[in-house]
Design an enzyme around this catalytic site. Structure first.
Site, PDB file in Angstrom:
ATOM      1  N   HIS A  68       0.828  -1.197   0.000  1.00  0.00           N
ATOM      2  CA  HIS A  68       0.000   0.000   0.000  1.00  0.00           C
ATOM      3  C   HIS A  68       0.864   1.248   0.000  1.00  0.00           C
ATOM      4  CE1 HIS A  68      -3.162   2.832   1.140  1.00  0.00           C
ATOM      5  NE2 HIS A  68      -3.953   1.939   0.574  1.00  0.00           N
ATOM      6  N   PRO A  69       0.523   2.217  -0.828  1.00  0.00           N
ATOM      7  CA  PRO A  69       1.369   3.406  -0.991  1.00  0.00           C
ATOM      8  C   PRO A  69       1.143   4.521   0.015  1.00  0.00           C
ATOM      9  CG  PRO A  69      -0.439   3.523  -2.509  1.00  0.00           C
ATOM     10  CD  PRO A  69      -0.564   2.192  -1.791  1.00  0.00           C
ATOM     11  N   CYS A  70       0.370   4.287   1.062  1.00  0.00           N
ATOM     12  CA  CYS A  70      -0.016   5.392   1.949  1.00  0.00           C
ATOM     13  C   CYS A  70       1.179   6.113   2.572  1.00  0.00           C
ATOM     14  CB  CYS A  70      -0.975   4.906   3.027  1.00  0.00           C
ATOM     15  SG  CYS A  70      -0.291   3.628   4.102  1.00  0.00           S
ATOM     16  N   ARG A  71       2.291   5.447   2.801  1.00  0.00           N
ATOM     17  CA  ARG A  71       3.456   6.078   3.407  1.00  0.00           C
ATOM     18  C   ARG A  71       4.502   6.507   2.379  1.00  0.00           C
ATOM     19  NH1 ARG A  71       3.284   8.198   7.883  1.00  0.00           N
ATOM     20  NH2 ARG A  71       5.425   7.695   8.295  1.00  0.00           N
ATOM     21  N   HIS A  72       4.390   6.046   1.138  1.00  0.00           N
ATOM     22  CA  HIS A  72       5.383   6.377   0.118  1.00  0.00           C
ATOM     23  C   HIS A  72       5.489   7.887  -0.084  1.00  0.00           C
ATOM     24  CE1 HIS A  72       5.292   2.220  -2.011  1.00  0.00           C
ATOM     25  NE2 HIS A  72       5.335   2.118  -0.725  1.00  0.00           N
TER      26      HIS A  72
END
Length: 131
Positions: free
Chosen positions: A103-107
Site C-alpha cells: 500500500h502506498p499510503c506512506r510512500h
C-alpha cells in the site's frame, strides 16, 4: 567486457571448497533433497493516482513456477505488515490470481522528506528527473 578479457586481466579462477562447481550444480540439485527450493516474485509497478506515488504489486511463484496461494504469500511477508501495509488484491490492469500489494499510503511522506533533504542541499529532485 571484451576489452577487459582481451587485456589479460581476467584470470582463470580456481574453485575453492566454498565455491559451487557449476558443472555439478544441476546434478547435485537432482540428487540432494536437502537443497532448499525458493519462491520467486515478479514485481509490477503502477502509479497510484490518489496518493500520487508508485504502487508495488508482487506476483509470487513456487519453485515450479506455479502461482503462490494467499497463505504462502503472507508467509513470505513480515507479520507486522500482513493485512496492513501488504494486502492481497486483484491487480487493476491485469487479469489473473490475486497478488500481494504494498500500500502506498506512506510512500508520499517518505518521498517528500527525501525531496526536502535534497532541496536543503541546494539540489533539485523530482519524479520527472532521472539519474
Amino acid at each position: 567486457m571484451e576489452a577487459y578479457e582481451e587485456s589479460g586481466m581476467q584470470e582463470e579462477e580456481e574453485l575453492d571448497e566454498a565455491t559451487l562447481d557449476p558443472s555439478t550444480a544441476v546434478a547435485a540439485a537432482t540428487e540432494d533433497d536437502s537443497i532448499l527450493q525458493t519462491r520467486t516474485y515478479d514485481l509490477n509497478v503502477t502509479y497510484e493516482k490518489y496518493y500520487q506515488t508508485p504502487r508495488l504489486w508482487l506476483y509470487g511463484y513456487d519453485e515450479n513456477r506455479k502461482p503462490l496461494t494467499v497463505e504462502q504469500m503472507y508467509e513470505d511477508t513480515s507479520q507486522d505488515h500482513v493485512h496492513k501495509t501488504v494486502t492481497i488484491e486483484a491487480h487493476p490492469y491485469t487479469s489473473g490470481p490475486p497478488v500481494a500489494s504494498v500500500h502506498p499510503c506512506r510512500h508520499a511522506d517518505v518521498m517528500k522528506r527525501i525531496i526536502e533533504n535534497v532541496a536543503g542541499g541546494g539540489k533539485e529532485l523530482g519524479v520527472h528527473l532521472h539519474p
